[in-house]
Design an enzyme around this catalytic site. Sequence first.
Site, PDB file in Angstrom:
ATOM      1  N   HIS A   1       0.890  -1.166   0.000  1.00  0.00           N
ATOM      2  CA  HIS A   1       0.000   0.000   0.000  1.00  0.00           C
ATOM      3  C   HIS A   1       0.929   1.217   0.000  1.00  0.00           C
ATOM      4  O   HIS A   1       1.971   1.195   0.659  1.00  0.00           O
ATOM      5  CB  HIS A   1      -0.806   0.141   1.286  1.00  0.00           C
ATOM      6  CG  HIS A   1      -1.788  -0.932   1.589  1.00  0.00           C
ATOM      7  ND1 HIS A   1      -1.481  -2.021   2.343  1.00  0.00           N
ATOM      8  CD2 HIS A   1      -3.106  -1.048   1.278  1.00  0.00           C
ATOM      9  CE1 HIS A   1      -2.556  -2.783   2.493  1.00  0.00           C
ATOM     10  NE2 HIS A   1      -3.563  -2.213   1.859  1.00  0.00           N
TER      11      HIS A   1
ATOM     12  N   ASP B   1       2.200   2.141   3.429  1.00  0.00           N
ATOM     13  CA  ASP B   1       3.092   1.209   4.165  1.00  0.00           C
ATOM     14  C   ASP B   1       4.531   1.519   3.854  1.00  0.00           C
ATOM     15  O   ASP B   1       5.404   1.340   4.679  1.00  0.00           O
ATOM     16  CB  ASP B   1       3.029  -0.259   3.692  1.00  0.00           C
ATOM     17  CG  ASP B   1       1.681  -0.811   3.498  1.00  0.00           C
ATOM     18  OD1 ASP B   1       0.813  -0.466   4.284  1.00  0.00           O
ATOM     19  OD2 ASP B   1       1.539  -1.617   2.554  1.00  0.00           O
TER      20      ASP B   1
END
Length: 440
Positions: free
Chosen positions: A103, A106
Site C-alpha cells: 500500500h 506502508d
Amino acid sequence: MSKETFFQNIGTIAYEGPRTEKALAFRHYNPAEVIDGKTMKEHMRFSIAYWHAFRGVGSDPFGPGTIVRPWEQGTDVVSIAKKRMDAAFEFFTKIESPFWCFHDRDIAPEGATLAESNKNLDAIVAHAKELQKATGVKLLWGTANLFSNPRFMCGASTNPDAHVFAYSAAQVKKAMDATLELGGENYVFWGGREGYETMLNTNLKREQDHLAAFMHMAVDYAKSIGFKGQFLIEPKPKEPTKHQYDFDCATCIGFLRTYGLDKYFKFNIETNHATLAGHTFQHEIEVAAAAGMLGSIDANTGDLLVGWDTDQFNTDVKELTLAMVSILRGGGLGTGGLNFDAKLRRPSVDAEDLFHAHIGGMDSYAAAFKIARRILAEGKFEKFVADRYSSYDSGYGKDIEQRKIGFKELEQLVLTNLGEPKLRSGKQEYLENLLNTYLC
Ligand code: XLS
Ligand code: NI
Ligand code: NI
C-alpha cells in the site's frame, strides 16, 4: 542494495526435501524445480505483503505492538522507510519470493499535506526501483490505503463528502503512478471502509454510484498513463464496516456488470474474506473462474472460531489442495500470484518467525499444487463429475443446454416418455475418501 544485512544469522532458504530435520528449509517448495517447462518459482508466483511483514508489529485492540525490529531506528522517517525497505528486499531474496505487494502508506510515511506524502512516496519508489533492479524481485501489485487515516472514517469514494472523494482520487492516481513506475503486474482495490454502519445516515444508491464513478475514473486514468496491468477487486463482507459493498465475488460481479465495469476487473480472492462471507475459499475461486474473473489470491486463513480477519498463514494442505484444483482447472492466475496477506501472531516476536511463517505458507501451497496436479492428471473426480452431468450431453438434455426446448416440450416428454427420475447417488462419502488417498 545496502551493505548492511538485517537477517545476519539466516541465509537463503534452501529446498531440502520433505524429510529434512532442518526447520529453516523448504520441504515442498523447490524454486528451481522445473514442472511442465516452468520453474516452481514461476508456477507459484509467491508474493510478500509489505504491510504485514514489514509494518506489522503485533498490536491488537487490547494492546500495542510486541515486535521490535532493528531497522526501525532513527529520527528521519524517510531514512527509516528506506532502511526498512532494504531489510524487506533482503527478506524477499532469502525467502525466494519473486514478488512483493504494497500500500502507498506502508512503504512511505504520510506527510502533513498530500504534496508532502507524494514527495515521500516518490523518494521511496525510487529506492524500491533500485532494489528491484538489484535483486530481480518484482512487484505483483500496488494499492492505496484509503482506510487508516481519519479522513476516511466514512469511506473513500463512498464518502458522503465529495471532498473526501476528491482526495481519494488524488491518492489512487498517485498509487497507480507508483505501481506503473515499479512495473506492477496488477493494481488492487480493496474496499477499505466502502460500506456503511447504519441506513439512518446513508444513501446506499448514491454511494454505490459514486464507487462506480471512481472505478471508471481509475480505468480512464490507467489508459491515459499506459498502465497495462490487471485491475483486481478484493471482496470482503464486513470489517471494518458492517455492510461492505464488495461483500463477495458474486456481489461484486453484480456491481461490476451493473456499471459496465466487468471487462476491466478480475478478483483478488482472500481466503479469510471468503470464510467471513460464509463461503469456502474454493467456492469464491469457482465463482470468479466461472465468470472468467479469477485474478489473484491473498493467501491467508482465518480462525473459524474467531469472527474477524485474523490473517494467519495457511498450512491446511487439504483446503489448499481443493483451492489449487479449482485454480488450475480455472486456467491459473495469469498475471496474479499467491500473496501472503498474513501476519505473525502477537507473541511471534523473533525475526526468524517471519521465515517460519512464510516457509509454512509456501510449502503448504507448493505441496497442494503438486497434489492438485496429480488429482487433475488422474482425472478421477473430473470423470465422476462429467458422468454426473452426462444426461445433458445429448438428447433433450443437450436441447436444454442449447435452449432449444421449453416447458411445454419438457412437460410432454415427462408425461409420455420419461416418467419419474431415478435417484442417483452423489457419492460424497466415497469422494471424500478418494480425496484422502491423495493427502495421506
Ligand atoms: C484487508 C485486506 C487488505 C488488502 C489490501 O482485509 O486484505 O490487506 O489485501 O488493501
Ligand atoms: Ni487482502
Ligand atoms: Ni484481509
